[in-house]
Enzyme design. Sequence first.
Site, PDB file in Angstrom:
ATOM      1  N   HIS A 284       0.820  -1.223   0.000  1.00  0.00           N
ATOM      2  CA  HIS A 284       0.000   0.000   0.000  1.00  0.00           C
ATOM      3  C   HIS A 284       0.849   1.266   0.000  1.00  0.00           C
ATOM      4  O   HIS A 284       1.810   1.395   0.725  1.00  0.00           O
ATOM      5  CB  HIS A 284      -1.041  -0.006   1.115  1.00  0.00           C
ATOM      6  CG  HIS A 284      -0.508  -0.012   2.505  1.00  0.00           C
ATOM      7  ND1 HIS A 284      -0.157   1.155   3.160  1.00  0.00           N
ATOM      8  CD2 HIS A 284      -0.296  -1.019   3.395  1.00  0.00           C
ATOM      9  CE1 HIS A 284       0.249   0.844   4.394  1.00  0.00           C
ATOM     10  NE2 HIS A 284       0.186  -0.459   4.560  1.00  0.00           N
ATOM     11  N   ASP A 296       6.215   0.485   6.655  1.00  0.00           N
ATOM     12  CA  ASP A 296       4.765   0.333   6.506  1.00  0.00           C
ATOM     13  C   ASP A 296       4.215   1.454   5.632  1.00  0.00           C
ATOM     14  O   ASP A 296       3.821   2.487   6.124  1.00  0.00           O
ATOM     15  CB  ASP A 296       4.111   0.357   7.896  1.00  0.00           C
ATOM     16  CG  ASP A 296       2.628   0.030   7.865  1.00  0.00           C
ATOM     17  OD1 ASP A 296       2.142  -0.402   6.816  1.00  0.00           O
ATOM     18  OD2 ASP A 296       1.971   0.242   8.891  1.00  0.00           O
ATOM     19  N   GLU A 330      -4.856   1.836   2.616  1.00  0.00           N
ATOM     20  CA  GLU A 330      -4.959   0.656   3.467  1.00  0.00           C
ATOM     21  C   GLU A 330      -5.148   1.065   4.918  1.00  0.00           C
ATOM     22  O   GLU A 330      -5.888   0.435   5.666  1.00  0.00           O
ATOM     23  CB  GLU A 330      -3.701  -0.217   3.326  1.00  0.00           C
ATOM     24  CG  GLU A 330      -3.789  -1.585   4.004  1.00  0.00           C
ATOM     25  CD  GLU A 330      -3.350  -1.607   5.466  1.00  0.00           C
ATOM     26  OE1 GLU A 330      -3.610  -2.607   6.139  1.00  0.00           O
ATOM     27  OE2 GLU A 330      -2.763  -0.628   5.959  1.00  0.00           O
ATOM     28  N   GLU A 331      -4.443   2.117   5.328  1.00  0.00           N
ATOM     29  CA  GLU A 331      -4.357   2.430   6.756  1.00  0.00           C
ATOM     30  C   GLU A 331      -5.680   2.856   7.374  1.00  0.00           C
ATOM     31  O   GLU A 331      -5.979   2.499   8.505  1.00  0.00           O
ATOM     32  CB  GLU A 331      -3.307   3.523   7.009  1.00  0.00           C
ATOM     33  CG  GLU A 331      -1.858   3.091   6.742  1.00  0.00           C
ATOM     34  CD  GLU A 331      -1.351   2.018   7.696  1.00  0.00           C
ATOM     35  OE1 GLU A 331      -2.113   1.573   8.580  1.00  0.00           O
ATOM     36  OE2 GLU A 331      -0.190   1.596   7.551  1.00  0.00           O
ATOM     37  N   ASP A 358       3.150  -6.488   3.365  1.00  0.00           N
ATOM     38  CA  ASP A 358       2.774  -5.389   4.262  1.00  0.00           C
ATOM     39  C   ASP A 358       3.102  -5.754   5.711  1.00  0.00           C
ATOM     40  O   ASP A 358       2.291  -5.611   6.611  1.00  0.00           O
ATOM     41  CB  ASP A 358       1.281  -5.063   4.105  1.00  0.00           C
ATOM     42  CG  ASP A 358       0.869  -3.869   4.960  1.00  0.00           C
ATOM     43  OD1 ASP A 358       1.750  -3.085   5.366  1.00  0.00           O
ATOM     44  OD2 ASP A 358      -0.345  -3.728   5.231  1.00  0.00           O
ATOM     45  N   HIS A 428       3.772   2.694  12.671  1.00  0.00           N
ATOM     46  CA  HIS A 428       2.903   3.870  12.863  1.00  0.00           C
ATOM     47  C   HIS A 428       3.532   4.951  13.739  1.00  0.00           C
ATOM     48  O   HIS A 428       2.818   5.785  14.297  1.00  0.00           O
ATOM     49  CB  HIS A 428       1.542   3.467  13.462  1.00  0.00           C
ATOM     50  CG  HIS A 428       0.734   2.553  12.607  1.00  0.00           C
ATOM     51  ND1 HIS A 428      -0.516   2.122  12.964  1.00  0.00           N
ATOM     52  CD2 HIS A 428       0.983   1.993  11.388  1.00  0.00           C
ATOM     53  CE1 HIS A 428      -0.997   1.323  12.021  1.00  0.00           C
ATOM     54  NE2 HIS A 428      -0.096   1.224  11.063  1.00  0.00           N
TER      55      HIS A 428
END
Lengths: 472, 472
Positions: A284, A296, A330-331, A358, A428
């Site tokens: 993503h 990520d 995606e997130e 991912d 994140h």
Amino acid sequence: MKRIFLLITLLSSINSFSQTDEQVIREIYTQSLTNGKSYEWLDHLSNQIGGRLSGSLNAEKAVAYTKAELEKLGLDKVWLQSVMVPKWVRGAKEFAYIETAPSGFGTKKTTNVNICALGGSIATPAMGLKANIVEVKNFEELEVLGKENIEGKIVFYNRPMQPDVISTFEAYGGCVNQRYMGAVEAAKYGAVGVIVRSMNLRLDDLPHTGSMTYDDLPVNKRIPSAAISTNDAELLSSMLKLDKSLKFYFKQNCKQLDDVLSHNVIGEITGSEFPNEYIIVGGHLDSWDLGDGSHDDGAGVVQSMDVLRLLKESGIKPKRSIRVVLFMNEENGLRGGNKYAEVAKQKGENHIFALESDAGGFTPRGFSFDCNDASFNQILSWKPLFKPYFIHYFERGGSGADVGPLKSSTNVLAGLRPDSQRYFDHHHAANDTFEHVNKRELELGAATMTSLIYLFDKYGVNPISNDEQIKD
Amino acid sequence: MKRIFLLITLLSSINSFSQTDEQVIREIYTQSLTNGKSYEWLDHLSNQIGGRLSGSLNAEKAVAYTKAELEKLGLDKVWLQSVMVPKWVRGAKEFAYIETAPSGFGTKKTTNVNICALGGSIATPAMGLKANIVEVKNFEELEVLGKENIEGKIVFYNRPMQPDVISTFEAYGGCVNQRYMGAVEAAKYGAVGVIVRSMNLRLDDLPHTGSMTYDDLPVNKRIPSAAISTNDAELLSSMLKLDKSLKFYFKQNCKQLDDVLSHNVIGEITGSEFPNEYIIVGGHLDSWDLGDGSHDDGAGVVQSMDVLRLLKESGIKPKRSIRVVLFMNEENGLRGGNKYAEVAKQKGENHIFALESDAGGFTPRGFSFDCNDASFNQILSWKPLFKPYFIHYFERGGSGADVGPLKSSTNVLAGLRPDSQRYFDHHHAANDTFEHVNKRELELGAATMTSLIYLFDKYGVNPISNDEQIKD
């Protein structure tokens, strides 16, 4: 002369099934490790563009950059697929402190702590929010405490990721409901805000964001939600043990705006024999905004791009159509993954295999597969081909969020499984950055993915028929 | 009541071989991940002591610290084993540049490059050494060039580690003769110095040291030898292509002093049933001086210490005598490993199994074993016990330098095999430091080692006899 030619032909055909595959896979790894492009692309995505939250300018820069790079590869088609995505903005940096009243006379004492708004959260009031805070480990404790102990307070979810769970993704799965559903659950009892311990196995000062939901809560019931660093979660918890009446203050300035137009980026090598059988590989393109999204999922994006390039560089001419799909959102919405599957369904495209990367750009260990028994047996027969590359993990399990909507009863979905012991140190958070991705590990991942795509292209998803064996 | 007791006894004995082992190993991992000491010990070794070159004050501090920590564990014995070690000192930091004469008039141009003396090298003359430099990839090229092209020059060995070799240790093995034997070979042709490309798969600015030998070269034939960073090796090579007459200058101030007294540190839990069968686990306490030796081999030291502590914490009472051995002088002499084996032989101690951790504190993947067929088959039968921990690598191969001298026809030697894709980014360089070791990965390694020690203690080295099966 003719006899020599016949002999050569004969010798070539003796070349067994597995020998040939071994050689092709060796060539794929050599290409990736000596001539890979993934690291250079990641450098650009991370250091020239940066965090790529859905709907942001950076996300659109990433769409344009990856499309342009794919166009340089000489694929058969490269295009953008439109998709409307949510646009949430963080605004000015968050600020928070713990306030304790000293016993006896004197002024109040404040201790600053590190927080960040959760993705999708509303802001606090402009002056911030200050309230008593009540610590719980789970939703059951909320129920026990009841409205009388929660109303008007901030709920502090402090259930840590379990260090003794070997799979860090499993440990994450055991905690993430606090982050995702915490506001909905706390609001039931009249809480005014939510502070969640960061999903991080380390003790450090970095708050980790991630998506949260208000589900069907009416707008006037929604409460601001933030993550707090693990060090500060420990601090807050220990201070609460001494003083239950302490107050927690936080101010955040985030906002959910209207959906905006964005894109999945798609490139294709059209199959020479079965062009209507599709195999896709993807990651993503969007990321959270605190770091530059290198693990990520910048890593998955550039590895997926390199799969198509490595197939070409290794002299492989796919029989089936191979697509790289760089998913948007995606997130915090999965709009890209859903859109891709919706269009595929409309067009009646037969997606036989979809692979997602991912889980970070770390040393690859294998794959997990979502498929039927026959397909899994076929996959297990390939396992020895991967042994020279220390790829050992071939298990059934989840694949990836973006490819999930493509699931059918006959196709195979898979997720790359890198070593993930350090993944949640960065996930994140502001330290999900380029210098934490190792070039060689990233390239090993790209080669591992390419090798699996090669095998699925060559053999299809069903157990090998005698016809296919003879043909190859 | 008696019947219930009998039933319980019966149920316990139904508890199969593997069930029990599974539970014990699960407990070992839980202990290490929730209550491990390895990371705290490594913090002290790395950040309070630092680099621990044999014969240095820091090496002696490390001896005293680890002995004191082992004494806190309540082992049956802790002692020091005296061993004379070489003492080589780096002296003031090295300095080097490339000098090119501009065409036409003008001054000479110099470009500084990053070097470090190789361990064991002599110094340059006090004013430094400046000479023409000739690049080769291997010793065969030296022979082709011959004395007429080498005499009076510096030899620059520039064969890189091969990126397409999947095992980085194998890639290292393919290069390290340039560093170790480079001076001996170059001196044959009258070279005045040696510059070696650092053993590093990355391109960066850090020179990597490591041991070299003069073999039986007379003192007056010895030439100073240094490593150059990979970036500067690339630079030097490209400049040489343009100008073969450029000069290379370097100055280093290292010195080999007389041997000094040092120590191996040993702790023991004496076996309850077979005290004369010894099982050892170890790493090496000395390190190079540029970094703090966290991966090489602080990690192995603290993991080995924690093996004995984790056995105790997990409630295991060894049947055989288990020793932790912290070896001195692995890096530039192997005096500690040789001394330990020599004393063991003198005392007639039966060492049935020896495990070394000296490949970095990264995520463990398994072990390599140096043993006979029967023992290897026994080991393979344990492999399923490790699957829940993603430990998959059980292969025959080398064990470790320090335990090597203990080899017999019947015993088993083993080396922990962590993921080593990043190991040579740090190996012997200034960035082998604490922050590059991940707590969780270190602890997983300690648990993996403890589990194997547990199995060897329980079952011994020979294939399981019926007697032993019934007894357990």
